[in-house]
Design an enzyme around this catalytic site. Structure first.
Site, PDB file in Angstrom:
ATOM      1  N   PHE A  21     -32.290  -8.882   1.416  1.00  0.00           N
ATOM      2  CA  PHE A  21     -32.227  -7.540   0.816  1.00  0.00           C
ATOM      3  C   PHE A  21     -33.616  -7.001   0.496  1.00  0.00           C
ATOM      4  O   PHE A  21     -33.805  -6.261  -0.456  1.00  0.00           O
ATOM      5  CB  PHE A  21     -31.289  -7.504  -0.399  1.00  0.00           C
ATOM      6  CG  PHE A  21     -29.872  -7.285   0.032  1.00  0.00           C
ATOM      7  CD1 PHE A  21     -29.207  -8.265   0.735  1.00  0.00           C
ATOM      8  CD2 PHE A  21     -29.224  -6.079  -0.209  1.00  0.00           C
ATOM      9  CE1 PHE A  21     -27.922  -8.055   1.198  1.00  0.00           C
ATOM     10  CE2 PHE A  21     -27.944  -5.864   0.257  1.00  0.00           C
ATOM     11  CZ  PHE A  21     -27.291  -6.854   0.957  1.00  0.00           C
ATOM     12  N   ASP A  51       0.862  -1.178   0.000  1.00  0.00           N
ATOM     13  CA  ASP A  51       0.000   0.000   0.000  1.00  0.00           C
ATOM     14  C   ASP A  51       0.897   1.226   0.000  1.00  0.00           C
ATOM     15  O   ASP A  51       2.004   1.177   0.565  1.00  0.00           O
ATOM     16  CB  ASP A  51      -0.930   0.004   1.235  1.00  0.00           C
ATOM     17  CG  ASP A  51      -2.148   0.884   1.021  1.00  0.00           C
ATOM     18  OD1 ASP A  51      -3.266   0.335   0.883  1.00  0.00           O
ATOM     19  OD2 ASP A  51      -1.997   2.125   0.950  1.00  0.00           O
ATOM     20  N   THR A 103     -13.488  -2.894  -8.263  1.00  0.00           N
ATOM     21  CA  THR A 103     -14.736  -2.696  -9.010  1.00  0.00           C
ATOM     22  C   THR A 103     -14.513  -1.567 -10.001  1.00  0.00           C
ATOM     23  O   THR A 103     -14.224  -0.437  -9.605  1.00  0.00           O
ATOM     24  CB  THR A 103     -15.874  -2.323  -8.038  1.00  0.00           C
ATOM     25  OG1 THR A 103     -16.015  -3.386  -7.093  1.00  0.00           O
ATOM     26  CG2 THR A 103     -17.189  -2.122  -8.772  1.00  0.00           C
ATOM     27  N   GLU A 105     -14.909  -9.210  -6.787  1.00  0.00           N
ATOM     28  CA  GLU A 105     -15.011  -9.634  -5.390  1.00  0.00           C
ATOM     29  C   GLU A 105     -16.393  -9.222  -4.876  1.00  0.00           C
ATOM     30  O   GLU A 105     -16.838  -8.118  -5.124  1.00  0.00           O
ATOM     31  CB  GLU A 105     -13.908  -8.908  -4.611  1.00  0.00           C
ATOM     32  CG  GLU A 105     -13.896  -9.158  -3.153  1.00  0.00           C
ATOM     33  CD  GLU A 105     -13.685 -10.624  -2.835  1.00  0.00           C
ATOM     34  OE1 GLU A 105     -12.677 -11.182  -3.259  1.00  0.00           O
ATOM     35  OE2 GLU A 105     -14.558 -11.195  -2.161  1.00  0.00           O
ATOM     36  N   PHE A 106     -17.043 -10.118  -4.146  1.00  0.00           N
ATOM     37  CA  PHE A 106     -18.413  -9.828  -3.701  1.00  0.00           C
ATOM     38  C   PHE A 106     -18.524  -9.754  -2.181  1.00  0.00           C
ATOM     39  O   PHE A 106     -19.599  -9.929  -1.622  1.00  0.00           O
ATOM     40  CB  PHE A 106     -19.368 -10.900  -4.241  1.00  0.00           C
ATOM     41  CG  PHE A 106     -19.300 -11.047  -5.734  1.00  0.00           C
ATOM     42  CD1 PHE A 106     -19.987 -10.162  -6.553  1.00  0.00           C
ATOM     43  CD2 PHE A 106     -18.526 -12.032  -6.330  1.00  0.00           C
ATOM     44  CE1 PHE A 106     -19.922 -10.278  -7.943  1.00  0.00           C
ATOM     45  CE2 PHE A 106     -18.448 -12.147  -7.714  1.00  0.00           C
ATOM     46  CZ  PHE A 106     -19.144 -11.276  -8.523  1.00  0.00           C
ATOM     47  N   THR A 151     -11.878   2.480  -6.144  1.00  0.00           N
ATOM     48  CA  THR A 151     -12.358   3.252  -7.299  1.00  0.00           C
ATOM     49  C   THR A 151     -13.509   4.134  -6.815  1.00  0.00           C
ATOM     50  O   THR A 151     -14.676   3.857  -7.121  1.00  0.00           O
ATOM     51  CB  THR A 151     -12.851   2.312  -8.427  1.00  0.00           C
ATOM     52  OG1 THR A 151     -13.777   1.375  -7.856  1.00  0.00           O
ATOM     53  CG2 THR A 151     -11.710   1.562  -9.073  1.00  0.00           C
ATOM     54  N   CYS A 211     -19.999   1.170  -1.464  1.00  0.00           N
ATOM     55  CA  CYS A 211     -20.152   0.355  -2.683  1.00  0.00           C
ATOM     56  C   CYS A 211     -21.463   0.597  -3.420  1.00  0.00           C
ATOM     57  O   CYS A 211     -21.453   1.131  -4.528  1.00  0.00           O
ATOM     58  CB  CYS A 211     -20.007  -1.107  -2.319  1.00  0.00           C
ATOM     59  SG  CYS A 211     -18.438  -1.460  -1.528  1.00  0.00           S
ATOM     60  N   GLY A 228     -26.410   2.551   2.094  1.00  0.00           N
ATOM     61  CA  GLY A 228     -25.289   3.482   2.068  1.00  0.00           C
ATOM     62  C   GLY A 228     -24.027   2.674   1.882  1.00  0.00           C
ATOM     63  O   GLY A 228     -24.067   1.568   1.346  1.00  0.00           O
ATOM     64  N   HIS A 250     -35.429  -5.744   3.218  1.00  0.00           N
ATOM     65  CA  HIS A 250     -35.773  -5.076   4.471  1.00  0.00           C
ATOM     66  C   HIS A 250     -35.949  -3.586   4.206  1.00  0.00           C
ATOM     67  O   HIS A 250     -35.000  -2.902   3.836  1.00  0.00           O
ATOM     68  CB  HIS A 250     -34.684  -5.293   5.522  1.00  0.00           C
ATOM     69  CG  HIS A 250     -34.441  -6.740   5.806  1.00  0.00           C
ATOM     70  ND1 HIS A 250     -35.371  -7.533   6.459  1.00  0.00           N
ATOM     71  CD2 HIS A 250     -33.420  -7.552   5.492  1.00  0.00           C
ATOM     72  CE1 HIS A 250     -34.915  -8.763   6.540  1.00  0.00           C
ATOM     73  NE2 HIS A 250     -33.728  -8.802   5.958  1.00  0.00           N
TER      74      HIS A 250
HETATM   75  C1  UGA Z   1     -22.124  -4.663  -0.858  1.00  0.00           C
HETATM   76  C2  UGA Z   1     -22.550  -5.994  -1.475  1.00  0.00           C
HETATM   77  O1  UGA Z   1     -23.552  -6.608  -0.672  1.00  0.00           O
HETATM   78  C3  UGA Z   1     -21.350  -6.941  -1.586  1.00  0.00           C
HETATM   79  O2  UGA Z   1     -21.744  -8.130  -2.241  1.00  0.00           O
HETATM   80  C4  UGA Z   1     -20.280  -6.230  -2.402  1.00  0.00           C
HETATM   81  O3  UGA Z   1     -19.117  -7.033  -2.530  1.00  0.00           O
HETATM   82  C5  UGA Z   1     -19.900  -4.935  -1.724  1.00  0.00           C
HETATM   83  O4  UGA Z   1     -21.067  -4.102  -1.622  1.00  0.00           O
HETATM   84  C6  UGA Z   1     -18.872  -4.254  -2.574  1.00  0.00           C
HETATM   85  O5  UGA Z   1     -19.208  -3.838  -3.702  1.00  0.00           O
HETATM   86  O6  UGA Z   1     -17.694  -4.228  -2.203  1.00  0.00           O
HETATM   87  P1  UGA Z   1     -21.633  -3.846   1.650  1.00  0.00           P
HETATM   88  O7  UGA Z   1     -21.384  -2.497   1.067  1.00  0.00           O
HETATM   89  O8  UGA Z   1     -20.685  -4.400   2.658  1.00  0.00           O
HETATM   90  O9  UGA Z   1     -21.684  -4.949   0.467  1.00  0.00           O
HETATM   91  O10 UGA Z   1     -23.046  -3.758   2.326  1.00  0.00           O
HETATM   92  P2  UGA Z   1     -24.432  -4.526   2.217  1.00  0.00           P
HETATM   93  O11 UGA Z   1     -24.501  -5.593   3.210  1.00  0.00           O
HETATM   94  O12 UGA Z   1     -24.701  -4.877   0.796  1.00  0.00           O
HETATM   95  O13 UGA Z   1     -25.425  -3.367   2.654  1.00  0.00           O
HETATM   96  C7  UGA Z   1     -25.522  -2.180   1.870  1.00  0.00           C
HETATM   97  C8  UGA Z   1     -26.532  -1.234   2.459  1.00  0.00           C
HETATM   98  O14 UGA Z   1     -27.851  -1.704   2.196  1.00  0.00           O
HETATM   99  C9  UGA Z   1     -26.455  -1.017   3.967  1.00  0.00           C
HETATM  100  O15 UGA Z   1     -26.563   0.374   4.221  1.00  0.00           O
HETATM  101  C10 UGA Z   1     -27.648  -1.774   4.510  1.00  0.00           C
HETATM  102  O16 UGA Z   1     -28.127  -1.219   5.685  1.00  0.00           O
HETATM  103  C11 UGA Z   1     -28.638  -1.614   3.375  1.00  0.00           C
HETATM  104  N1  UGA Z   1     -29.669  -2.671   3.292  1.00  0.00           N
HETATM  105  C12 UGA Z   1     -29.321  -3.964   3.064  1.00  0.00           C
HETATM  106  C13 UGA Z   1     -31.002  -2.330   3.409  1.00  0.00           C
HETATM  107  O17 UGA Z   1     -31.359  -1.138   3.600  1.00  0.00           O
HETATM  108  N2  UGA Z   1     -31.948  -3.305   3.303  1.00  0.00           N
HETATM  109  C14 UGA Z   1     -31.635  -4.586   3.086  1.00  0.00           C
HETATM  110  O18 UGA Z   1     -32.550  -5.436   2.990  1.00  0.00           O
HETATM  111  C15 UGA Z   1     -30.280  -4.941   2.976  1.00  0.00           C
END
Ligand code: UGA
Length: 439
Positions: free
Chosen positions: A255, A38, A129, A154-155, A93, A266, A263, A257
């Site tokens: 997903f 890094d 990404t 990556e996911f 990115t 990503c 936020g 909810h």
């Molecule tokens: C997300 C994706 O889920 C991952 O698969 C991906 O790898 C990652 O982005 C990325 O691009 O690096 P992440 O940002 O860690 O992961 O968060 P999530 O768990 O996806 O949640 C995202 C947002 O959606 C949170 O603010 C969460 O509170 C909100 N959310 C999630 C809802 O409002 N409702 C839901 O039902 C689920």
């Protein structure tokens, strides 16, 4: 006699943010020799000293486990990684300032630095990404060198980063030639052997899989939040609606909810970057629905403020408001595009006295939102509050005792921005309970 592990490739991981640090630590745990790079010396010092510079459950422990093996080392110098067999590109990115498009300058800088040092055949694996087309541009940069470029999106989810890295739902290998696939199957053999599905594709499709996945997830969340808007008008219950939908296997409950929306670093920036790239490619119409996905998501935040104002006789100036949650989601200290802090700021700007508490993200919130007040516990934040807003569903908030909190507030108003509290329990303790999308 060299043992089987001696034949294993040496890995370099470039960019030790969320993605890169997790990847480096997990690959070392799988038995590989890994060197992490890094440009941020403080980050390198922290990792080399055994501290993960962000909050991720279990990662500190895993780093502590692999460091003594000597398999994981860190550097700020590209010269130190020149001899690696496989280079993983994991730099960020972010969204460009004032634009929707992604800033790929860190990818370009990493590729330039690496290309200038490569002296032996190697594989470069893009994990960042990126806007589709970036990998092809990167491949051109390595022209004339014996480099096999692969794209491997990556996911991983924050909070579940180790699990998602070691036991992913699928592995996607975007390759230009069979050599790329062979190299990836070898590197990921310990994970593939556990039965993880592998999808082999071209570079363009691999880059698209990532943004398409995040676009779909964002759309699913905004869909249920759009239903919440309708529920609010007809006094229906979006939580029950979501539950009823979830039993349809074609829809599924994950997903789905409803609440304050998405936020983080990503989903919001990825859907915007995807739209910007589609416009460049002349297919903006295909993704115009994502404008609405983004707009629905933003409207939830405005609605939260309106609901709070409505509870407080339409006056916010001088009101004391406790905000429970600062991270963009629980089990994270990440406050990038945090819905909770956006709502907190809007209420502060409207003249309310806002006090924020979060179990993990307080330091980050204090740094980026110095105008807000902070507390060291939910109860401390709620002292003399006219309203308590539950904006990030940490387990300690979900388990909270309504009676204990009720003792310290000025008025028993609670707004559940995540539809995660037990409404009956709060009402039984004489709280005026309100939620997004529910009567
Ligand atoms: C997300 C994706 O889920 C991952 O698969 C991906 O790898 C990652 O982005 C990325 O691009 O690096 P992440 O940002 O860690 O992961 O968060 P999530 O768990 O996806 O949640 C995202 C947002 O959606 C949170 O603010 C969460 O509170 C909100 N959310 C999630 C809802 O409002 N409702 C839901 O039902 C689920």
């Amino acid at each position: 006699m060299p043992g089987p592990t001696d034949a294993r490739p040496t890995l370099a991981v470039i960019g030790l943010g969320y993605l890169g640090a997790t990847h480096a630590i997990c690959m070392a745990d799988l038995g590989y020799d890994v060197i992490g790079l890094d440009v941020d010396a403080a980050r390198i010092d922290a990792l080399a000293g055994g501290t993960v510079p962000f909050f991720e459950p279990g990662l500190d422990e895993l780093l502590g486990k692999v460091l003594p093996t000597g398999r994981l080392t860190f550097t700020t110098s590209y010269d130190d990684i020149a001899a690696a067999d496989v280079h993983f590109l994991c730099v960020g990115t972010p969204q460009r300032k004032g634009e929707n498009a992604a800033d790929t300058s860190y990818v370009d800088a990493a590729v330039d630095s690496l290309a200038a040092r490569i002296t032996k055949p190697c594989v470069v694996v893009g994990k960042s990404t990126v806007p589709v087309g970036t990998a092809e541009r990167v491949a051109e940069r390595f022209a004339g060198l014996d480099v096999e470029l692969v794209w491997n999106p990556e996911f991983l989810r924050e909070g579940l980063a180790i699990e998602d890295t070691l036991h992913p739902d699928r592995l996607v290998f975007g390759v230009k030639a069979p050599r790329g696939e062979q190299a990836m199957r070898a590197v990921f053999a310990p994970i593939i052997e556990t039965g993880v599905p592998v999808v082999v594709t071209d570079l363009a499709t691999a880059q698209l899989v990532k943004v398409a996945a995040n676009a779909f997830l964002a759309t699913k969340i905004s869909f249920i939040n759009a239903m919440a808007e309708v529920c609010e008008v007809v006094h229906a219950d979006v939580k029950k609606l979501s539950e009823a939908l979830s039993y349809d296997e074609r829809i599924g409950g994950r997903f789905l909810h409803a609440g304050l929306g998405f936020g983080g670093g990503c989903l919001p920036k990825d859907i915007r970057a995807f739209m910007a790239r589609a416009e460049e490619l002349g297919v903006d119409q295909a993704l115009s629905f994502l404008t609405e996905v983004d707009a629905i998501n933003q409207r939830r935040r405005a609605r939260m403020v309106d609901l709070t104002r409505g509870l407080l006789d339409d006056t916010l100036p001088g009101r004391r408001i406790a905000i429970l949650g600062a991270a963009f989601k629980p089990h994270s200290d990440d406050i990038r595009d945090s819905p909770a802090l956006d709502v907190a700021s809007r209420l502060h700007d409207a003249g309310a006295h806002v006090t924020v508490y979060d179990p993990a993200a307080l330091a980050n919130a204090r740094r980026d939102y110095p105008a807000l007040a902070y507390a060291e516990s939910a109860v401390e934040a709620a002292v003399d509050a006219d309203a308590v807003l539950h904006l990030t569903e940490w387990p300690e908030f979900v388990r909270m005792d309504p009676a204990a909190l009720g003792d310290v507030v000025r008025q028993r108003n609670i707004v559940d921005g995540r539809n995660a509290l037990d409404a009956a329990r709060w009402r039984a303790a004489d709280w005026h309970y309100r939620a997004l999308g529910r009567p």
